[in-house]
Design a protein around this motif. Structure first.
Motif, PDB file in Angstrom:
ATOM      1  N   LEU A  55      12.646   2.469 -14.056  1.00 44.47           N
ATOM      2  CA  LEU A  55      14.206   2.368 -12.938  1.00 44.47           C
ATOM      3  C   LEU A  55      14.555   3.413 -12.414  1.00 44.47           C
ATOM      4  CD1 LEU A  55      15.838  -0.609 -15.059  1.00 44.47           C
ATOM      5  CD2 LEU A  55      14.459  -0.774 -13.096  1.00 44.47           C
ATOM      6  N   ALA A  56      14.604   4.653 -13.182  1.00 42.31           N
ATOM      7  CA  ALA A  56      14.933   5.815 -12.452  1.00 42.31           C
ATOM      8  C   ALA A  56      14.140   6.421 -11.537  1.00 42.31           C
ATOM      9  CB  ALA A  56      15.323   6.981 -13.554  1.00 42.31           C
ATOM     10  N   ALA A  57      12.765   6.253 -11.670  1.00 45.57           N
ATOM     11  CA  ALA A  57      11.860   6.554 -10.742  1.00 45.57           C
ATOM     12  C   ALA A  57      11.924   5.564  -9.529  1.00 45.57           C
ATOM     13  CB  ALA A  57      10.418   6.239 -11.230  1.00 45.57           C
ATOM     14  N   ASP A  58      12.140   4.380  -9.799  1.00 41.74           N
ATOM     15  CA  ASP A  58      12.565   3.422  -8.427  1.00 41.74           C
ATOM     16  C   ASP A  58      13.726   3.722  -7.800  1.00 41.74           C
ATOM     17  OD1 ASP A  58      10.383   1.967  -9.220  1.00 41.74           O
ATOM     18  OD2 ASP A  58      11.293   0.388 -10.236  1.00 41.74           O
ATOM     19  N   ILE A  59      14.745   4.176  -8.426  1.00 42.87           N
ATOM     20  CA  ILE A  59      16.121   4.609  -7.878  1.00 42.87           C
ATOM     21  C   ILE A  59      15.953   5.920  -7.060  1.00 42.87           C
ATOM     22  CG2 ILE A  59      18.382   5.791  -8.164  1.00 42.87           C
ATOM     23  CD1 ILE A  59      18.399   3.827 -10.656  1.00 42.87           C
ATOM     24  N   GLU A  60      15.068   6.812  -7.536  1.00 44.04           N
ATOM     25  CA  GLU A  60      14.584   7.939  -6.554  1.00 44.04           C
ATOM     26  C   GLU A  60      13.874   7.491  -5.389  1.00 44.04           C
ATOM     27  OE1 GLU A  60      12.363  12.008  -7.543  1.00 44.04           O
ATOM     28  OE2 GLU A  60      11.404  10.399  -8.476  1.00 44.04           O
ATOM     29  N   ALA A  61      12.930   6.687  -5.436  1.00 49.41           N
ATOM     30  CA  ALA A  61      12.266   6.105  -4.257  1.00 49.41           C
ATOM     31  C   ALA A  61      13.197   5.611  -3.352  1.00 49.41           C
ATOM     32  CB  ALA A  61      11.351   5.081  -4.617  1.00 49.41           C
ATOM     33  N   GLN A  62      14.085   4.654  -3.755  1.00 47.39           N
ATOM     34  CA  GLN A  62      15.106   4.065  -2.881  1.00 47.39           C
ATOM     35  C   GLN A  62      16.138   5.328  -2.235  1.00 47.39           C
ATOM     36  OE1 GLN A  62      14.888   0.948  -1.863  1.00 47.39           O
ATOM     37  NE2 GLN A  62      13.124   0.832  -3.081  1.00 47.39           N
ATOM     38  N   ALA A  63      16.309   6.139  -3.001  1.00 47.88           N
ATOM     39  CA  ALA A  63      17.278   6.948  -2.252  1.00 47.88           C
ATOM     40  C   ALA A  63      16.742   7.751  -1.266  1.00 47.88           C
ATOM     41  CB  ALA A  63      17.666   8.218  -3.545  1.00 47.88           C
ATOM     42  N   ASP A  64      15.310   8.076  -1.726  1.00 49.31           N
ATOM     43  CA  ASP A  64      14.635   8.641  -0.421  1.00 49.31           C
ATOM     44  C   ASP A  64      14.356   7.740   0.626  1.00 49.31           C
ATOM     45  OD1 ASP A  64      13.981  10.932  -2.116  1.00 49.31           O
ATOM     46  OD2 ASP A  64      11.745  10.229  -2.833  1.00 49.31           O
ATOM     47  N   ASP A  65      14.138   6.488   0.634  1.00 48.28           N
ATOM     48  CA  ASP A  65      14.185   5.705   1.805  1.00 48.28           C
ATOM     49  C   ASP A  65      15.388   5.694   2.400  1.00 48.28           C
ATOM     50  OD1 ASP A  65      11.718   4.991   0.915  1.00 48.28           O
ATOM     51  OD2 ASP A  65      11.922   3.094   0.207  1.00 48.28           O
ATOM     52  N   GLY A  82       2.327  10.228  -4.528  1.00 46.57           N
ATOM     53  CA  GLY A  82       3.195  11.076  -4.363  1.00 46.57           C
ATOM     54  C   GLY A  82       3.568  10.867  -2.859  1.00 46.57           C
ATOM     55  N   ALA A  83       3.013  10.014  -2.066  1.00 48.63           N
ATOM     56  CA  ALA A  83       3.457  10.124  -0.575  1.00 48.63           C
ATOM     57  C   ALA A  83       4.586   9.290  -0.268  1.00 48.63           C
ATOM     58  CB  ALA A  83       2.252   9.363   0.137  1.00 48.63           C
ATOM     59  N   ARG A  84       5.458   9.918   0.659  1.00 49.71           N
ATOM     60  CA  ARG A  84       6.765   9.412   1.101  1.00 49.71           C
ATOM     61  C   ARG A  84       6.606   7.993   1.515  1.00 49.71           C
ATOM     62  NH1 ARG A  84      11.450  13.091   1.170  1.00 49.71           N
ATOM     63  NH2 ARG A  84      12.322  11.346   2.164  1.00 49.71           N
ATOM     64  N   ILE A  85       7.443   7.174   1.627  1.00 47.77           N
ATOM     65  CA  ILE A  85       7.554   5.786   2.017  1.00 47.77           C
ATOM     66  C   ILE A  85       8.366   5.935   3.278  1.00 47.77           C
ATOM     67  CG2 ILE A  85       8.181   3.359   1.814  1.00 47.77           C
ATOM     68  CD1 ILE A  85       7.641   3.748  -1.083  1.00 47.77           C
ATOM     69  N   GLY A  86       7.762   5.644   4.335  1.00 45.11           N
ATOM     70  CA  GLY A  86       8.493   5.674   5.570  1.00 45.11           C
ATOM     71  C   GLY A  86       8.776   4.425   6.033  1.00 45.11           C
ATOM     72  N   GLN A  87       9.268   4.234   7.279  1.00 45.79           N
ATOM     73  CA  GLN A  87       9.832   2.869   7.855  1.00 45.79           C
ATOM     74  C   GLN A  87       9.210   2.717   8.930  1.00 45.79           C
ATOM     75  OE1 GLN A  87      10.659  -0.109   8.118  1.00 45.79           O
ATOM     76  NE2 GLN A  87      12.477  -0.180   6.904  1.00 45.79           N
ATOM     77  N   PRO A  88       8.101   2.094   9.001  1.00 48.14           N
ATOM     78  CA  PRO A  88       7.292   1.978  10.337  1.00 48.14           C
ATOM     79  C   PRO A  88       7.763   0.752  11.304  1.00 48.14           C
ATOM     80  CG  PRO A  88       6.083   1.224   8.515  1.00 48.14           C
ATOM     81  CD  PRO A  88       7.345   1.668   7.910  1.00 48.14           C
ATOM     82  N   TYR A  89       8.704   0.143  10.818  1.00 49.99           N
ATOM     83  CA  TYR A  89       9.049  -1.030  11.520  1.00 49.99           C
ATOM     84  C   TYR A  89      10.626  -0.926  11.549  1.00 49.99           C
ATOM     85  CZ  TYR A  89       4.464  -2.665   9.827  1.00 49.99           C
ATOM     86  OH  TYR A  89       3.334  -2.690   9.498  1.00 49.99           O
ATOM     87  N   GLN A  90      11.077  -1.765  12.956  1.00 49.39           N
ATOM     88  CA  GLN A  90      12.506  -1.704  13.344  1.00 49.39           C
ATOM     89  C   GLN A  90      13.387  -2.469  12.392  1.00 49.39           C
ATOM     90  OE1 GLN A  90      13.290  -2.886  17.194  1.00 49.39           O
ATOM     91  NE2 GLN A  90      15.464  -2.771  16.948  1.00 49.39           N
ATOM     92  N   VAL A  91      14.254  -1.686  11.689  1.00 46.84           N
ATOM     93  CA  VAL A  91      15.245  -2.329  10.787  1.00 46.84           C
ATOM     94  C   VAL A  91      15.622  -3.485  11.382  1.00 46.84           C
ATOM     95  CG1 VAL A  91      17.025  -1.858   9.079  1.00 46.84           C
ATOM     96  CG2 VAL A  91      15.673  -0.247   9.598  1.00 46.84           C
ATOM     97  N   ARG A 104       0.876  -1.456   0.172  1.00 47.36           N
ATOM     98  CA  ARG A 104      -0.196  -0.099   0.030  1.00 47.36           C
ATOM     99  C   ARG A 104       0.943   1.323  -0.028  1.00 47.36           C
ATOM    100  NH1 ARG A 104      -5.206   1.655   0.723  1.00 47.36           N
ATOM    101  NH2 ARG A 104      -5.769  -0.508   1.458  1.00 47.36           N
ATOM    102  N   ALA A 105       2.096   1.247   0.952  1.00 46.50           N
ATOM    103  CA  ALA A 105       2.723   2.422   0.834  1.00 46.50           C
ATOM    104  C   ALA A 105       3.769   2.646  -0.536  1.00 46.50           C
ATOM    105  CB  ALA A 105       4.012   2.122   1.884  1.00 46.50           C
ATOM    106  N   ALA A 106       3.730   1.730  -1.191  1.00 42.00           N
ATOM    107  CA  ALA A 106       4.424   1.883  -2.664  1.00 42.00           C
ATOM    108  C   ALA A 106       3.195   2.308  -3.236  1.00 42.00           C
ATOM    109  CB  ALA A 106       5.068   0.482  -3.202  1.00 42.00           C
ATOM    110  N   LEU A 107       2.196   1.835  -3.518  1.00 46.22           N
ATOM    111  CA  LEU A 107       1.055   2.315  -4.355  1.00 46.22           C
ATOM    112  C   LEU A 107       0.968   3.737  -4.104  1.00 46.22           C
ATOM    113  CD1 LEU A 107      -1.230  -0.800  -4.341  1.00 46.22           C
ATOM    114  CD2 LEU A 107       0.102  -0.036  -6.345  1.00 46.22           C
ATOM    115  N   ALA A 108       0.783   4.108  -2.783  1.00 43.99           N
ATOM    116  CA  ALA A 108       0.544   5.566  -2.305  1.00 43.99           C
ATOM    117  C   ALA A 108       1.716   6.406  -2.710  1.00 43.99           C
ATOM    118  CB  ALA A 108       0.496   5.767  -0.847  1.00 43.99           C
ATOM    119  N   TYR A 109       2.887   5.958  -2.938  1.00 46.54           N
ATOM    120  CA  TYR A 109       4.079   6.812  -3.423  1.00 46.54           C
ATOM    121  C   TYR A 109       3.971   6.862  -5.060  1.00 46.54           C
ATOM    122  CZ  TYR A 109       8.592   7.855  -5.467  1.00 46.54           C
ATOM    123  OH  TYR A 109       9.499   8.365  -6.222  1.00 46.54           O
ATOM    124  N   ARG A 110       3.331   6.005  -5.450  1.00 44.71           N
ATOM    125  CA  ARG A 110       3.466   5.956  -7.187  1.00 44.71           C
ATOM    126  C   ARG A 110       2.050   7.000  -7.708  1.00 44.71           C
ATOM    127  NH1 ARG A 110       6.960   3.801 -10.578  1.00 44.71           N
ATOM    128  NH2 ARG A 110       8.286   1.897  -9.474  1.00 44.71           N
TER     129      ARG A 110
END
Length: 168
Positions: free
Chosen positions: A98-108, A46-55, A37-43
């Motif tokens: 893929l460039a958009a995916d890279i952008e999302a990963q850099a944000d993460d 434009g919602a940022r994908i947070g990290q709600p769980y302990q890494v 759901r977070a990825a779909l909301a991002y796509r």
């Protein structure tokens, strides 16, 4: 990236999520579905994908796997050519995705590093050995934002080339 993906205007997160996680498929954990759901909301929104769980926990791993599926769901829904596994097939348009995916990963990466720095800053009154370990972690982690920035610059260059039709 635009706040709202222009291909997604008529598609909602709930529509894609409901279609993907219908009763006819194997069940997934709540964390996995949260990631999708977070990825779909991002796509779509434009919602940022947070990290709600302990890494490093199973919950965080499930969330990350859900994010990967969410991106694949989006690619299928937006008409991007994909294999049966949701992976990309060739083409300049795919490089742009893929460039958009890279952008999302850099944000993460930036989000995760901010959380790490908060945790490191909270550590006080440590034994000398522990303080040295925290200082080393802080030192290495300090380099990571620069790496994320370089990833972002590479992504921007790829996106610009795609927008120009691949001209070098």
């Amino acid at each position: 990236m635009n706040a709202v993906n222009s291909q997604a205007v008529a598609i909602t997160v709930d529509q894609l999520f409901s279609a993907a996680f219908s009763a006819s498929r194997d069940p997934r954990s709540g964390e996995y579905m949260d990631g999708a759901r977070a990825a779909l909301a991002y796509r779509i929104e434009g919602a940022r994908i947070g990290q709600p769980y302990q890494v490093g926990t199973a919950a965080a791993d499930a969330f990350a796997s859900g994010i990967a599926e969410g991106h694949a769901i989006w690619r299928r829904a937006s008409g991007q050519p994909v294999t049966a596994d949701g992976d990309y097939v060739g083409g300049l348009r795919i490089i742009g995705q893929l460039a958009a995916d890279i952008e999302a990963q850099a944000d993460d990466i930036e989000i995760l590093l901010a959380a790490l720095f908060d945790k490191l800053d909270a550590l006080t009154d440590l034994a000398p050995t522990a303080a040295d370990a925290v200082a080393a972690i802080n030192c290495f982690a300090t380099c990571a934002p620069r790496n994320a920035a370089l990833i972002g610059e590479g992504q921007a260059n790829i996106a610009a080339l795609v927008a120009e039709g691949g001209a070098a």
